[in-house]
Structure formats: C-alpha cells, structure tokens
Design an enzyme around this catalytic site. Structure first.
Site, short mmCIF file in Angstrom:
data_model
loop_
_atom_site.label_atom_id
_atom_site.label_comp_id
_atom_site.label_asym_id
_atom_site.label_seq_id
_atom_site.Cartn_x
_atom_site.Cartn_y
_atom_site.Cartn_z
N HIS A 16 0.87 -1.19 0.00
CA HIS A 16 0.00 0.00 0.00
C HIS A 16 0.90 1.23 0.00
O HIS A 16 1.32 1.70 1.05
CB HIS A 16 -0.92 -0.03 1.23
N HIS A 18 1.46 4.82 -2.43
CA HIS A 18 1.16 5.70 -3.58
C HIS A 18 2.47 6.33 -4.02
O HIS A 18 3.09 7.07 -3.24
CB HIS A 18 0.16 6.78 -3.18
N HIS A 196 -9.38 1.11 -1.72
CA HIS A 196 -9.38 1.74 -0.40
C HIS A 196 -10.82 1.70 0.12
O HIS A 196 -11.75 2.10 -0.60
CB HIS A 196 -8.97 3.22 -0.50
N GLU A 199 -11.39 3.68 5.33
CA GLU A 199 -10.35 4.57 5.86
C GLU A 199 -11.06 5.69 6.64
O GLU A 199 -10.81 5.87 7.82
CB GLU A 199 -9.52 5.15 4.70
N ASP A 277 1.72 3.94 2.79
CA ASP A 277 0.74 4.83 2.16
C ASP A 277 1.41 5.98 1.41
O ASP A 277 1.64 5.87 0.21
CB ASP A 277 -0.27 5.35 3.19
N ASP A 278 1.70 7.07 2.10
CA ASP A 278 2.33 8.26 1.48
C ASP A 278 3.47 8.71 2.40
O ASP A 278 3.33 9.70 3.13
CB ASP A 278 1.30 9.38 1.33
N1 HPA Z 1 -6.29 7.63 0.95
C1 HPA Z 1 -7.01 7.82 -0.16
N2 HPA Z 1 -6.46 8.23 -1.28
C2 HPA Z 1 -5.16 8.46 -1.32
C3 HPA Z 1 -4.38 8.30 -0.20
C4 HPA Z 1 -4.97 7.86 0.99
O1 HPA Z 1 -4.34 7.70 2.05
N3 HPA Z 1 -3.12 8.61 -0.57
C5 HPA Z 1 -3.15 8.94 -1.86
N4 HPA Z 1 -4.39 8.87 -2.32
ZN ZN Z 2 -3.64 4.76 0.33
#
Ligand code: HPA
Ligand code: ZN
Length: 340
Positions: A16, A18, A196, A199, A277-278
């Site tokens: 996971h 991006h 996703h 969240e 994630d990021d």
């Molecule tokens: N959630 C949803 N979309 C996203 C995320 C995230 O954490 N990071 C990049 N796009």
């Molecule tokens: Zn994500």
C-alpha cells in the site's frame, strides 16, 4: 537484539504505497525548478511545515498540489527510483505500487509518459537490486465513473505493465458501488481489483468493495472493526488488509497510535499487513510504520514476523516466489535468534 533490529532485518513486501506520496520535499523543490513550476514554498522547512492535516481531504489537497511538479517521464523515473532505493535498505524485496494517472492527465501529462517513467524505474530496480514489483492503477473516486472508464481504456494498452486496478482519493460520500461497472470491465479485461475502503468511510463501504467490486484485498479497512460479522467474513475468506498506521495517525483516523487496530486484526486472525501509504507526507517509510506501531500497541516478535509473512502471502506474487520469500524470512529470523 531488539525488535527494531528484527524489523530492519526482515525481508518484506510493501502493498500500500502511492508513488506520488513518496515525493520528498527536496525532490519536490528540485523538480519545481527543473520544470518551472511555481509552488507556495521557498524551502524544505516551509514544505514540511505545510504537512499538518486534519483529515483525508486536507492531505489530498496538498498531495495533488505536490504532484504538479511531475511532468516529464524522467520525473516519474526519478521519483520511483528514489523510493525503491530507500526501501531496499528497509528489507523490501517486492513492492505493489499505486499510481494516480487521472491526476496527471487532467494536468496535460499523458498516461504513457507516467507509465513509461514509473515502469523503467521498476525494471531497473529488478535488474540492479533484485526487487520485484507490480503496478496498480487507481481510479480517483472523487471523479465520475465515466472518467474511470477513460483511464481503464488507457490501462488496457499497458496490460504487460499494469497488474491491478484500485480505488483511492476522497472516500466520504463516494461508496465503492458507484464504480461497480468499471471494476467489472477491469476484471473482465484481466486486471485484479483492490480498493481503499473503511479509511474514513463506514464498514458498509468495505462490504460493498467486497460484494460489488470483488476486490482481492482491502486497503486500510480500519472501520470494518465496527462490524464483527464483516470481520468474521474477512477472516473466513482470508481477505488481506493493507494497513497504514502513520497515515491513520496523521489523518486523524485514530487519536494516537496505541488505538491502531493492527494488533486486533492479527489477534482476530486477519491477514493484516503494515505499509506506508504516502511516506513523504506522513513522516515515515515502511520500517518506521512497523517500529512505531509495534511500540505503541505492543507487538511482540511473533506478531512482527507474522506481519512480514502476511505481506508475502497477501501479495500478488506467484506461489513459487512467495515460497522463496517466506524461506528468506525464516532464515533471517533464525540468524536474528542466534544473535539475541
Ligand atoms: N487515501 C485515499 N487516497 C489516497 C491516499 C490515501 O491515504 N493517498 C493517496 N491517495
Ligand atoms: Zn492509500
């Protein structure tokens, strides 16, 4: 040796991630200069100071602004290579990487430019670092399903490079079922599906991601814990969760890391995994996520080894590759045990 040393040693996969969320402030400023893009920041410190978020949308606004510096194929190559080199040192041996082509196409950057830059870095990492990878194209859920169909048409010309489709961006009020038709077409075209869900959205979105989109994994999935029957179903069907503790913390999905459900997920028998994630925006790469959540929720060595093994079983690698990575985990664990 400490559990942190074990985390550093363990071979693992990242599922996971991006790629646009790995854009570090230093590279952001270099690319802004290279491409003559004006940003509202004068220094790395100013960029980092802007990374304070109240929720997912707050983050997404900054994330889409940041990616405006990615224009040429080599920008995508540099971005991807920087990530791969970084996590190779974290023990990542296989990465399944999200990208957001619609966010680039709406700025006039072609789908082919994006894919060419990312794919050439993935190939280079395969050759030079013995790292394997798969690419997952995400549909932006704040846009329409028609727009997603256009992205899918582009992806169909890159079936050799793109393995799966995903669903990301703003979740509230954008349930998975809005994208049922485009996911059905993507699956018919041979793409694997992930999304996703849960969240910020409710457990019901996790359920419709499974029922309507027929996803093989759920990205995040935290809110599934509001529905015990759904958790029981995911345990029974071995549906993996790609969890991202530092992301959940920084986007205020949890009040502090000790509230993260990863331990609950493991104890319930879910195929839980830990991911970043990021990482540039959320203050840590994969091993930071493992270490910080381990300390906060009290993961022991068995839990940490299980997470690394789950990252392999939950991946889209072929069974023989999974087996060889699982054996590498076992041998690292054995040498770690000898040293303690
Ligand atoms: N959630 C949803 N979309 C996203 C995320 C995230 O954490 N990071 C990049 N796009
Ligand atoms: Zn994500």
């Amino acid at each position: 040796m400490s559990i942190n040393a074990l985390i550093d040693l363990l071979p693992k996969t990242e599922l996971h991630l991006h790629i646009e969320g790995t854009l570090e402030p230093e590279l952001l400023l270099v690319l802004a200069k290279r491409n003559n893009v004006t940003l509202p920041y004068g220094s790395v410190e100013e960029v980092r100071a802007a990374y304070e978020f109240e929720n997912l949308q707050d983050f997404l606004d900054i994330y889409y602004q940041g990616m405006s510096v990615l224009i040429e194929e080599r920008d995508f190559y540099d971005l991807t290579m920087a990530y791969l080199e970084k996590v190779h040192g974290d023990g990542v041996r296989h990465a399944e990487i999200f990208f957001d082509p619609q966010a680039h196409m709406e700025r006039g950057v072609s789908f082919d430019t994006v894919v060419a830059g990312i794919a050439s870095a993935l190939e280079e990492a395969g050759r030079q670092m013995d790292m394997t990878s798969k690419l997952i194209m995400c549909f932006l859920r704040h846009l329409t399903q028609d727009a997603a169909f256009e992205a899918l048409d582009c992806a169909c010309k890159h079936k050799d490079t793109i393995y799966a489709v995903g669903l990301d961006s703003s979740e509230a009020g954008r349930p998975p079922e809005l994208f049922s038709d485009v996911f059905a077409k993507a699956r018919a075209e041979g793409f694997v599906a992930v999304a996703h869900a849960g969240e910020e959205g409710p457990a019901a979105y996790v359920e419709t991601a499974l029922d309507n989109l027929k996803v093989s994994r759920v990205d995040h999935g935290n809110r599934a814990f509001d529905d015990p029957l759904l958790i029981a179903r995911m345990v029974r069907d071995k549906v993996p969760l790609t969890m991202c503790p530092l992301s959940n913390l920084r986007l205020k999905g949890i009040p502090d890391l000790s509230a993260h459900p990863v331990k609950r997920a493991l104890d319930a028998g879910l195929v839980a995994t830990v991911n970043s994630d990021d990482p540039s925006y959320f203050g840590g790469y994969i091993n930071d996520n493992y270490k910080q959540v381990a300390a906060a929720v009290g993961l022991d060595e068995t839990d940490v080894i299980k997470l690394a093994k789950n990252s392999v079983t939950a991946s889209f690698l072929a069974d023989t590759n999974k087996q060889s990575l699982l054996e590498k985990i076992e041998s690292q664990v054995a040498s770690w045990r000898k040293d303690i």
